[in-house]
Design an enzyme around this catalytic site. Sequence first.
Site, PDB file in Angstrom:
ATOM      1  N   GLU A   4      -0.729  -8.547   5.115  1.00 39.43           N
ATOM      2  CA  GLU A   4      -0.478  -8.875   6.476  1.00 39.43           C
ATOM      3  C   GLU A   4      -1.905  -8.571   7.337  1.00 39.43           C
ATOM      4  OE1 GLU A   4      -0.090  -6.105   4.959  1.00 39.43           O
ATOM      5  OE2 GLU A   4      -0.489  -4.196   6.022  1.00 39.43           O
ATOM      6  N   HIS A  30      -3.240  -5.421   1.615  1.00 41.30           N
ATOM      7  CA  HIS A  30      -2.627  -5.638   2.777  1.00 41.30           C
ATOM      8  C   HIS A  30      -2.672  -6.936   3.211  1.00 41.30           C
ATOM      9  CE1 HIS A  30      -2.308  -1.443   3.976  1.00 41.30           C
ATOM     10  NE2 HIS A  30      -3.352  -1.104   3.376  1.00 41.30           N
ATOM     11  N   CYS A  75       0.866  -1.281   0.015  1.00 42.27           N
ATOM     12  CA  CYS A  75      -0.026   0.092  -0.242  1.00 42.27           C
ATOM     13  C   CYS A  75       0.826   1.325   0.125  1.00 42.27           C
ATOM     14  CB  CYS A  75      -0.911  -0.074   1.167  1.00 42.27           C
ATOM     15  SG  CYS A  75      -2.591   0.869   0.834  1.00 42.27           S
TER      16      CYS A  75
HETATM   17  N1  GLN Z   1      -3.599   6.332   1.312  1.00 41.31           N
HETATM   18  C1  GLN Z   1      -2.423   6.113   1.707  1.00 41.31           C
HETATM   19  C2  GLN Z   1      -1.413   6.927   0.975  1.00 41.31           C
HETATM   20  O1  GLN Z   1      -1.587   7.412  -0.177  1.00 41.31           O
HETATM   21  C3  GLN Z   1      -1.940   4.637   1.531  1.00 41.31           C
HETATM   22  C4  GLN Z   1      -2.986   3.772   2.499  1.00 41.31           C
HETATM   23  C5  GLN Z   1      -2.404   2.517   3.158  1.00 41.31           C
HETATM   24  O2  GLN Z   1      -1.153   2.254   3.109  1.00 41.31           O
HETATM   25  N2  GLN Z   1      -3.369   1.773   3.574  1.00 41.31           N
HETATM   26  O3  GLN Z   1      -0.316   6.956   1.590  1.00 41.31           O
END
Ligand code: GLN
Length: 206
Positions: A192, A190, A100
């Site tokens: 994890e 994710h 992410c």
């Molecule tokens: N929205 C976050 C970003 O742009 C990422 C979201 C996440 O890691 N769950 O940094």
Amino acid sequence: MVVAVEYISKEESADAETAKHGVTGILAVQGAFAEHAAMLDKLGAQWKLLRAAEDFDDSIDRVILPGGESTTQGKLLRSTGLFEPIAAHIAAGKPVFGTCAGMILLAKRLENDDNVYFGALDATVRRNAYGRQLGSFASTADFGDIKDFPLVFIRGPFVSDVGADATIETEVDGRVVGLRQGNILATAFHPELTDDTRIHELFLSL
Ligand code: GLN
């Protein structure tokens, strides 16, 4: 004499185990680092939280960049001095897994953000790509050879353009959300936050 031999062989097997998995450094300046540590515990793999530059010692042979808020993580990477050793680690071709926000930190290009962080993953990534309504959702898809992996998205990005060096590993509804480039693994979702350890196992095998 026999006792001594046994002792040596035990030491060697301990070393072999460490060599197999190494110590995973988990970036722990902000975000979902504890969940990655719990995942590695399930797999019996050693890990160390990276909060300050001196935490990145010679034992670290792979790095996890967790989910969170990429702008905040980027600032803290700079202020802690962790940016340089992690950038050198990635440049040396050693294993790194970004989830992410971690995927955002790895990308060479961001579609809707002027920052570039490690600039290693040959892809264009769009932050908060699913908008507010669809920001968090679950799905199932393959990650390369790993079939039917449960996907959890939390205000995640997706990949809007994949460069020649990266390979698509996961697609959901025509959107690319998982990539691999050599020893770099990157997911917009994710792993994890699930009970499924297969992508972490793949990472530990690199
Ligand atoms: N929205 C976050 C970003 O742009 C990422 C979201 C996440 O890691 N769950 O940094």
